[in-house]
Design an enzyme around this catalytic site. Sequence first.
Site, PDB file in Angstrom:
ATOM      1  N   GLY A  12      -9.346   0.181  -0.289  1.00  0.00           N
ATOM      2  CA  GLY A  12      -8.195   0.201  -1.177  1.00  0.00           C
ATOM      3  C   GLY A  12      -8.170  -0.991  -2.130  1.00  0.00           C
ATOM      4  N   SER A 126       5.173  -7.005   3.300  1.00  0.00           N
ATOM      5  CA  SER A 126       5.557  -6.947   1.886  1.00  0.00           C
ATOM      6  C   SER A 126       6.863  -7.694   1.687  1.00  0.00           C
ATOM      7  CB  SER A 126       5.761  -5.480   1.510  1.00  0.00           C
ATOM      8  OG  SER A 126       6.413  -5.363   0.271  1.00  0.00           O
ATOM      9  N   TYR A 150       9.529   3.383   3.224  1.00  0.00           N
ATOM     10  CA  TYR A 150       8.324   2.541   3.164  1.00  0.00           C
ATOM     11  C   TYR A 150       8.633   1.144   3.707  1.00  0.00           C
ATOM     12  CZ  TYR A 150       5.005  -0.809   1.198  1.00  0.00           C
ATOM     13  OH  TYR A 150       4.125  -1.850   1.051  1.00  0.00           O
ATOM     14  N   LYS A 154       7.361  -1.202   7.242  1.00  0.00           N
ATOM     15  CA  LYS A 154       6.879  -2.594   7.308  1.00  0.00           C
ATOM     16  C   LYS A 154       7.744  -3.421   8.261  1.00  0.00           C
ATOM     17  CE  LYS A 154       3.483  -2.175   4.441  1.00  0.00           C
ATOM     18  NZ  LYS A 154       2.106  -2.169   4.955  1.00  0.00           N
ATOM     19  N   ASP A 306      16.040  -0.663  -7.536  1.00  0.00           N
ATOM     20  CA  ASP A 306      15.435  -1.919  -8.010  1.00  0.00           C
ATOM     21  C   ASP A 306      16.389  -3.089  -7.833  1.00  0.00           C
ATOM     22  OD1 ASP A 306      12.974  -1.033  -8.717  1.00  0.00           O
ATOM     23  OD2 ASP A 306      13.253  -1.181 -10.884  1.00  0.00           O
TER      24      ASP A 306
HETATM   25  P1  NAD Z   1      -4.207   1.099  -1.231  1.00  0.00           P
HETATM   26  O1  NAD Z   1      -3.573   2.434  -1.083  1.00  0.00           O
HETATM   27  O2  NAD Z   1      -5.062   0.848  -2.412  1.00  0.00           O
HETATM   28  O3  NAD Z   1      -5.075   0.776   0.083  1.00  0.00           O
HETATM   29  C1  NAD Z   1      -4.736   1.265   1.361  1.00  0.00           C
HETATM   30  C2  NAD Z   1      -6.011   1.873   1.953  1.00  0.00           C
HETATM   31  O4  NAD Z   1      -5.725   2.344   3.264  1.00  0.00           O
HETATM   32  C3  NAD Z   1      -6.544   3.062   1.151  1.00  0.00           C
HETATM   33  O5  NAD Z   1      -7.918   2.880   0.912  1.00  0.00           O
HETATM   34  C4  NAD Z   1      -6.295   4.255   2.061  1.00  0.00           C
HETATM   35  O6  NAD Z   1      -7.283   5.270   1.897  1.00  0.00           O
HETATM   36  C5  NAD Z   1      -6.330   3.620   3.440  1.00  0.00           C
HETATM   37  N1  NAD Z   1      -5.544   4.295   4.478  1.00  0.00           N
HETATM   38  C6  NAD Z   1      -4.251   4.680   4.428  1.00  0.00           C
HETATM   39  N2  NAD Z   1      -3.877   5.209   5.604  1.00  0.00           N
HETATM   40  C7  NAD Z   1      -4.965   5.144   6.427  1.00  0.00           C
HETATM   41  C8  NAD Z   1      -5.201   5.508   7.764  1.00  0.00           C
HETATM   42  N3  NAD Z   1      -4.253   6.080   8.513  1.00  0.00           N
HETATM   43  N4  NAD Z   1      -6.441   5.289   8.284  1.00  0.00           N
HETATM   44  C9  NAD Z   1      -7.425   4.734   7.540  1.00  0.00           C
HETATM   45  N5  NAD Z   1      -7.246   4.355   6.256  1.00  0.00           N
HETATM   46  C10 NAD Z   1      -6.026   4.559   5.719  1.00  0.00           C
HETATM   47  O7  NAD Z   1      -3.049   0.014  -1.120  1.00  0.00           O
HETATM   48  P2  NAD Z   1      -3.102  -1.556  -1.378  1.00  0.00           P
HETATM   49  O8  NAD Z   1      -2.327  -1.816  -2.612  1.00  0.00           O
HETATM   50  O9  NAD Z   1      -4.468  -2.054  -1.261  1.00  0.00           O
HETATM   51  O10 NAD Z   1      -2.213  -2.055  -0.168  1.00  0.00           O
HETATM   52  C11 NAD Z   1      -2.786  -2.479   1.056  1.00  0.00           C
HETATM   53  C12 NAD Z   1      -1.680  -2.813   2.034  1.00  0.00           C
HETATM   54  O11 NAD Z   1      -0.849  -3.814   1.470  1.00  0.00           O
HETATM   55  C13 NAD Z   1      -0.768  -1.647   2.379  1.00  0.00           C
HETATM   56  O12 NAD Z   1      -0.430  -1.727   3.738  1.00  0.00           O
HETATM   57  C14 NAD Z   1       0.450  -1.885   1.520  1.00  0.00           C
HETATM   58  O13 NAD Z   1       1.619  -1.332   2.061  1.00  0.00           O
HETATM   59  C15 NAD Z   1       0.511  -3.390   1.491  1.00  0.00           C
HETATM   60  N6  NAD Z   1       1.194  -3.919   0.313  1.00  0.00           N
HETATM   61  C16 NAD Z   1       0.782  -3.550  -0.932  1.00  0.00           C
HETATM   62  C17 NAD Z   1       1.451  -4.019  -2.045  1.00  0.00           C
HETATM   63  C18 NAD Z   1       1.038  -3.604  -3.431  1.00  0.00           C
HETATM   64  O14 NAD Z   1       1.813  -3.758  -4.345  1.00  0.00           O
HETATM   65  N7  NAD Z   1      -0.176  -3.109  -3.658  1.00  0.00           N
HETATM   66  C19 NAD Z   1       2.548  -4.879  -1.883  1.00  0.00           C
HETATM   67  C20 NAD Z   1       2.931  -5.252  -0.599  1.00  0.00           C
HETATM   68  C21 NAD Z   1       2.248  -4.763   0.498  1.00  0.00           C
HETATM   69  C1  UD1 Z   2       7.514  -2.218  -6.002  1.00  0.00           C
HETATM   70  C2  UD1 Z   2       8.012  -1.525  -4.772  1.00  0.00           C
HETATM   71  C3  UD1 Z   2       8.058  -2.504  -3.614  1.00  0.00           C
HETATM   72  C4  UD1 Z   2       6.725  -3.183  -3.430  1.00  0.00           C
HETATM   73  C5  UD1 Z   2       6.364  -3.894  -4.734  1.00  0.00           C
HETATM   74  C6  UD1 Z   2       5.047  -4.625  -4.670  1.00  0.00           C
HETATM   75  C7  UD1 Z   2       9.522   0.165  -5.723  1.00  0.00           C
HETATM   76  C8  UD1 Z   2      10.947   0.592  -5.883  1.00  0.00           C
HETATM   77  N1  UD1 Z   2       9.348  -0.979  -5.054  1.00  0.00           N
HETATM   78  O1  UD1 Z   2       8.480  -3.151  -6.345  1.00  0.00           O
HETATM   79  O2  UD1 Z   2       8.407  -1.842  -2.428  1.00  0.00           O
HETATM   80  O3  UD1 Z   2       6.799  -4.127  -2.378  1.00  0.00           O
HETATM   81  O4  UD1 Z   2       6.288  -2.884  -5.759  1.00  0.00           O
HETATM   82  O5  UD1 Z   2       4.012  -3.769  -4.883  1.00  0.00           O
HETATM   83  O6  UD1 Z   2       8.601   0.860  -6.133  1.00  0.00           O
HETATM   84  N2  UD1 Z   2       9.243  -1.713 -14.247  1.00  0.00           N
HETATM   85  C9  UD1 Z   2       9.547  -1.188 -15.469  1.00  0.00           C
HETATM   86  N3  UD1 Z   2       8.896  -0.067 -15.887  1.00  0.00           N
HETATM   87  C10 UD1 Z   2       7.932   0.545 -15.120  1.00  0.00           C
HETATM   88  C11 UD1 Z   2       7.608  -0.016 -13.870  1.00  0.00           C
HETATM   89  C12 UD1 Z   2       8.298  -1.139 -13.453  1.00  0.00           C
HETATM   90  O7  UD1 Z   2      10.411  -1.697 -16.184  1.00  0.00           O
HETATM   91  O8  UD1 Z   2       7.372   1.573 -15.561  1.00  0.00           O
HETATM   92  C13 UD1 Z   2       9.932  -2.949 -13.805  1.00  0.00           C
HETATM   93  C14 UD1 Z   2      10.732  -2.798 -12.529  1.00  0.00           C
HETATM   94  O9  UD1 Z   2      12.036  -2.395 -12.798  1.00  0.00           O
HETATM   95  C15 UD1 Z   2      10.620  -4.218 -11.943  1.00  0.00           C
HETATM   96  C16 UD1 Z   2       9.265  -4.710 -12.425  1.00  0.00           C
HETATM   97  O10 UD1 Z   2       8.931  -3.899 -13.542  1.00  0.00           O
HETATM   98  O11 UD1 Z   2      11.606  -5.048 -12.498  1.00  0.00           O
HETATM   99  C17 UD1 Z   2       8.171  -4.573 -11.376  1.00  0.00           C
HETATM  100  O12 UD1 Z   2       8.150  -3.223 -10.903  1.00  0.00           O
HETATM  101  P1  UD1 Z   2       7.045  -2.705  -9.875  1.00  0.00           P
HETATM  102  O13 UD1 Z   2       5.704  -3.082 -10.366  1.00  0.00           O
HETATM  103  O14 UD1 Z   2       7.318  -1.268  -9.631  1.00  0.00           O
HETATM  104  O15 UD1 Z   2       7.301  -3.575  -8.572  1.00  0.00           O
HETATM  105  P2  UD1 Z   2       8.680  -3.795  -7.730  1.00  0.00           P
HETATM  106  O16 UD1 Z   2       9.819  -3.096  -8.332  1.00  0.00           O
HETATM  107  O17 UD1 Z   2       8.813  -5.249  -7.505  1.00  0.00           O
END
Ligand code: NAD
Ligand code: UD1
Length: 351
Positions: A12, A126, A150, A154, A306
């Site tokens: 991922g 997160s 979601y 967490k 939000d």
């Molecule tokens: P992502 O979707 O790109 O990566 C997650 C990976 O896990 C994917 O490759 C998916 O195929 C794999 N996966 C999902 N369920 C699975 C399962 N049951 N068994 C095996 N593989 C599985 O997401 P990411 O952005 O890389 O996020 C990674 C982690 O970080 C997640 O747990 C997500 O909730 C957390 N996180 C992400 C963000 C963000 O904004 N990207 C923010 C806070 C927390």
């Molecule tokens: C999202 C997730 C949150 C996650 C976080 C980090 C939601 C509601 N929350 O939050 O659970 O932990 O990402 O990955 O999805 N915005 C716009 N236009 C857009 C997209 C976003 O104005 O098309 C604004 C949003 O209102 C916010 C900021 O950009 O103020 C960031 O948005 P986003 O990237 O979606 O992240 P979070 O809202 O922080």
Amino acid sequence: MNKTVLVTGGAGYIGSHACVELSEAGYDVIVVDNLSNSQMEAVRRVEQIIGKPLVFYQADVRDKPALSDIFQQHKIDAVIHFAGLKAVGESCQQPVAYYHNNNVSTLVLVETMAQFKVSHLVFSSSATVYGDPQSVPITEDFPLQATNPYGRTKLFIEDILRDLSQADVLNNAELPWKIALLRYFNPVGAHSSGLIGESPNGIPNNLMPYLSQVAIGKLEKLSVFGDDYATRDGTGVRDYIHVVDLAQGHVKALDYLLAKATDEGLCEAFNLGTGQGNSVLEMIETFQSVTGQMVNYQIVDRRPGDIAECYANTDLAEKKLGWKAQKNLHDMITDTWRWQTKNPNGYEEKL
Ligand code: NAD
Ligand code: UD1
């Protein structure tokens, strides 16, 4: 001898960057991913960056026999658990799928780890666990709260892992858990090679991928969700962190856990952010000035759920893990744009 780390969800977005940093820090990396939200091409690109093959298993973490086989075949020292579903909107529509995937995978993982006497675990939490914080910057001791399924997955997982650690005390465990709960703020950016980055399916929900798809002409216009928040320009403020900094935070967390004495148990949470907040309008302006691309946007209503402002206090990670984000907004945007222009369709198109 190198330590071996099992990376769940390593194909991922964040996991692939972590595989690069772990490998460069001298860890042997094994990836398990069911490819439900990623592509094999990401693994190949990681191999290209690190210059060696990755051990990869296509399996679901909930599949206990498959997971046990991996632990049977390798001497695993630690696990980083990225695997999970992460779209807030989708989690409201399909809560059971989220609870099943995120929570069951974690339960199966910790059961298997216990069976094979692996006690070091880094978990992807997160900033969403802070819900709507009363003030900013946010420290790790702020009250925890979930506002959607979601976020609740967490929060439940954090609780489960804290309970596990508490049980060690009651049971006088010989091999207590050593757990780091890493609370990410808003990960953005891509590896500086332009080979790996965020490749969302369909229309992105998050700001940065949406912004860059508008800039490249794949999407017509960015909707700015609300300009009436109590922030400096009325738009939402977030703590954007470069994914490579975030990946390095995992290396530091692992080093920290592995340096503990065998009989020392812990379960600690750390904020991984930059400590800086930027508004949506600031992101657009900086994006335009860094890339030279104009971004078409309009102000629309707030997005339900939000919050106004969210940014981290990162002192704890700095003090205990020796980690601090190094990259600035300019780096985040430069790297996002390089990835976007080299891979307009993400991993679907080869370089
Ligand atoms: P992502 O979707 O790109 O990566 C997650 C990976 O896990 C994917 O490759 C998916 O195929 C794999 N996966 C999902 N369920 C699975 C399962 N049951 N068994 C095996 N593989 C599985 O997401 P990411 O952005 O890389 O996020 C990674 C982690 O970080 C997640 O747990 C997500 O909730 C957390 N996180 C992400 C963000 C963000 O904004 N990207 C923010 C806070 C927390
Ligand atoms: C999202 C997730 C949150 C996650 C976080 C980090 C939601 C509601 N929350 O939050 O659970 O932990 O990402 O990955 O999805 N915005 C716009 N236009 C857009 C997209 C976003 O104005 O098309 C604004 C949003 O209102 C916010 C900021 O950009 O103020 C960031 O948005 P986003 O990237 O979606 O992240 P979070 O809202 O922080």
